[in-house]
Design a protein around this motif. Sequence first.
Motif, PDB file in Angstrom:
ATOM      1  N   UNK A 188     -10.436 -18.996   3.306  1.00 19.53           N
ATOM      2  CA  UNK A 188     -10.591 -17.662   3.223  1.00 19.53           C
ATOM      3  C   UNK A 188      -9.361 -16.992   2.898  1.00 19.53           C
ATOM      4  N   UNK A 189      -9.355 -16.053   1.802  1.00 17.92           N
ATOM      5  CA  UNK A 189      -8.089 -15.642   1.120  1.00 17.92           C
ATOM      6  C   UNK A 189      -8.572 -14.063   0.999  1.00 17.92           C
ATOM      7  N   UNK A 190      -7.631 -13.310   1.541  1.00 17.71           N
ATOM      8  CA  UNK A 190      -7.625 -11.746   1.076  1.00 17.71           C
ATOM      9  C   UNK A 190      -6.038 -11.254   0.591  1.00 17.71           C
ATOM     10  N   UNK A 191      -6.188 -10.313  -0.291  1.00 18.26           N
ATOM     11  CA  UNK A 191      -4.934  -9.542  -0.565  1.00 18.26           C
ATOM     12  C   UNK A 191      -5.261  -8.291  -0.220  1.00 18.26           C
ATOM     13  N   UNK A 192      -3.881  -7.293   0.151  1.00 13.37           N
ATOM     14  CA  UNK A 192      -4.044  -6.097   0.581  1.00 13.37           C
ATOM     15  C   UNK A 192      -3.299  -5.248  -0.727  1.00 13.37           C
ATOM     16  N   UNK A 193      -4.479  -4.358  -1.370  1.00 14.32           N
ATOM     17  CA  UNK A 193      -4.047  -3.645  -2.363  1.00 14.32           C
ATOM     18  C   UNK A 193      -3.899  -2.195  -1.996  1.00 14.32           C
ATOM     19  N   UNK A 194      -2.946  -1.556  -2.749  1.00 19.23           N
ATOM     20  CA  UNK A 194      -2.516  -0.170  -2.476  1.00 19.23           C
ATOM     21  C   UNK A 194      -2.444   0.316  -4.027  1.00 19.23           C
ATOM     22  N   UNK A 195      -2.098   1.568  -3.977  1.00 20.43           N
ATOM     23  CA  UNK A 195      -2.208   2.413  -5.182  1.00 20.43           C
ATOM     24  C   UNK A 195      -0.489   2.684  -5.521  1.00 20.43           C
ATOM     25  N   UNK A 196       0.154   2.556  -4.396  1.00 15.59           N
ATOM     26  CA  UNK A 196       1.644   2.677  -4.296  1.00 15.59           C
ATOM     27  C   UNK A 196       2.198   1.752  -3.441  1.00 15.59           C
TER      28      UNK A 196
ATOM     29  N   UNK B 163      -6.196   1.870   1.422  1.00 15.31           N
ATOM     30  CA  UNK B 163      -5.993   0.409   1.162  1.00 15.31           C
ATOM     31  C   UNK B 163      -7.331  -0.446   1.206  1.00 15.31           C
ATOM     32  N   UNK B 164      -7.162  -1.467   0.211  1.00 18.38           N
ATOM     33  CA  UNK B 164      -8.418  -2.385   0.257  1.00 18.38           C
ATOM     34  C   UNK B 164      -7.954  -3.612   0.422  1.00 18.38           C
ATOM     35  N   UNK B 165      -8.734  -4.316   1.440  1.00 20.05           N
ATOM     36  CA  UNK B 165      -8.596  -5.692   1.412  1.00 20.05           C
ATOM     37  C   UNK B 165      -9.573  -6.533   0.677  1.00 20.05           C
ATOM     38  N   UNK B 166      -9.224  -7.153  -0.303  1.00 21.39           N
ATOM     39  CA  UNK B 166     -10.090  -7.716  -1.332  1.00 21.39           C
ATOM     40  C   UNK B 166      -9.897  -9.311  -1.181  1.00 21.39           C
TER      41      UNK B 166
ATOM     42  N   UNK C  85      -2.133   1.124 -12.388  1.00 16.42           N
ATOM     43  CA  UNK C  85      -2.052  -0.482 -11.588  1.00 16.42           C
ATOM     44  C   UNK C  85      -2.191  -0.403  -9.992  1.00 16.42           C
ATOM     45  N   UNK C  86      -2.379  -1.416  -9.458  1.00 19.54           N
ATOM     46  CA  UNK C  86      -2.907  -1.795  -8.094  1.00 19.54           C
ATOM     47  C   UNK C  86      -1.737  -2.688  -7.664  1.00 19.54           C
ATOM     48  N   UNK C  87      -1.119  -2.397  -6.608  1.00 22.07           N
ATOM     49  CA  UNK C  87      -0.061  -3.284  -6.007  1.00 22.07           C
ATOM     50  C   UNK C  87      -0.520  -4.376  -4.851  1.00 22.07           C
ATOM     51  N   UNK C  88      -0.190  -5.486  -5.186  1.00 19.01           N
ATOM     52  CA  UNK C  88      -0.349  -6.349  -3.945  1.00 19.01           C
ATOM     53  C   UNK C  88       0.673  -6.392  -3.076  1.00 19.01           C
TER      54      UNK C  88
END
Length: 347
Positions: A195-203, A156-159, A4-7
């Motif tokens: 414009x919209x971005x979410x920050x994704x993390x593995x934990x 982390x990824x900003x998507x 899973x990826x966490x928002x």
Amino acid sequence: MKQPLYVSGAGAVTAAGLNARQTLAAIRASLSAFEEKILSEPFGAVQIVARIPTHYQLRQTDGQWLVNMAARAIGEALQSGTRAAGSTAILLTPPEGFRNHPAYGDIAPQSFLAAVTSATGEKFHAASRALDGGAAASIGLLERAAELMEQNGVQQVLLGGVDSFINEADLARLGRAGRLKGVDNAQGLVPGEAAAFIRLTCEPDEPARFHAAIQGVGVAREKDSVLSDRYSQGRALLSALRDAVNGSGLPEGDINFVVSNSNGERYSGWEQLIARPRFYRTRREVLPTAYPAMTIGDIGAAGGALALMLAADSLLKDYAPGPTAVCEVASETGLRAAAIVARVPRR
């Protein structure tokens, strides 16, 4: 998805709010950011739009306006955590290339990501990319985000995405196709910008009791897109939904609500009318569905990240009708995507 990826954070600028918190509150309250705009072509015509209130100097060119919006949302998303920009990759979906968006007259498509990152004043990870494909492409990039954090040293990824339909080229194109909402077309779209971005993390970042986790993703291509002369039979949307559920390991009956980027067009209503009864087979009195476009209009390439943002916020702030959501996202060119977002307890 393998994991899973966490928002873990978000950033946004829309007609309903200049940050994610304001935008989400407006959508939750069912407010409307619609206003009337006088068009230059045809001269004097009135069109309902969802326009961001801003100083004219920020809109000197279409390209600079999109860059300013994206930089603002990215900055907010980055500041929602403590990790450095250098260990952060950006996955960005700009306006689709087929539209010949006026922004590309100012900034070439291949230079758009560099212009956005430069405007933030930060130096992001070299794995950052921009991908054509519209709102659904953001959902499709979730697998890529997971790979980056597994293999490329990205923390982390900003998507997300940035777009605006409030320009002469898009308004003329949509008007010729009879797709704009107006006095003679109740089933049309309201042009928006965001414009919209979410920050994704593995934990999960914080030791909270619950977290919002993306657990499954599905992507498919609809041959009968809104740009064709045929209505969609919902085949691609159905395929994306099935793949998302299969990847999550959750049964369809566990889905409690939907977040959709449907824009009110007759085309999208027809597609959902056909696809949904073939997928949601568990008996329900009602299937609660959130339509952000009712507040901020059609925001194009930014719609995928905003749907994920709204699903995660509703789960974490406990105004969702249940612990599991599905995001249904469509792009103009026919790409369809779905993502399962669930509230999970702390490990």
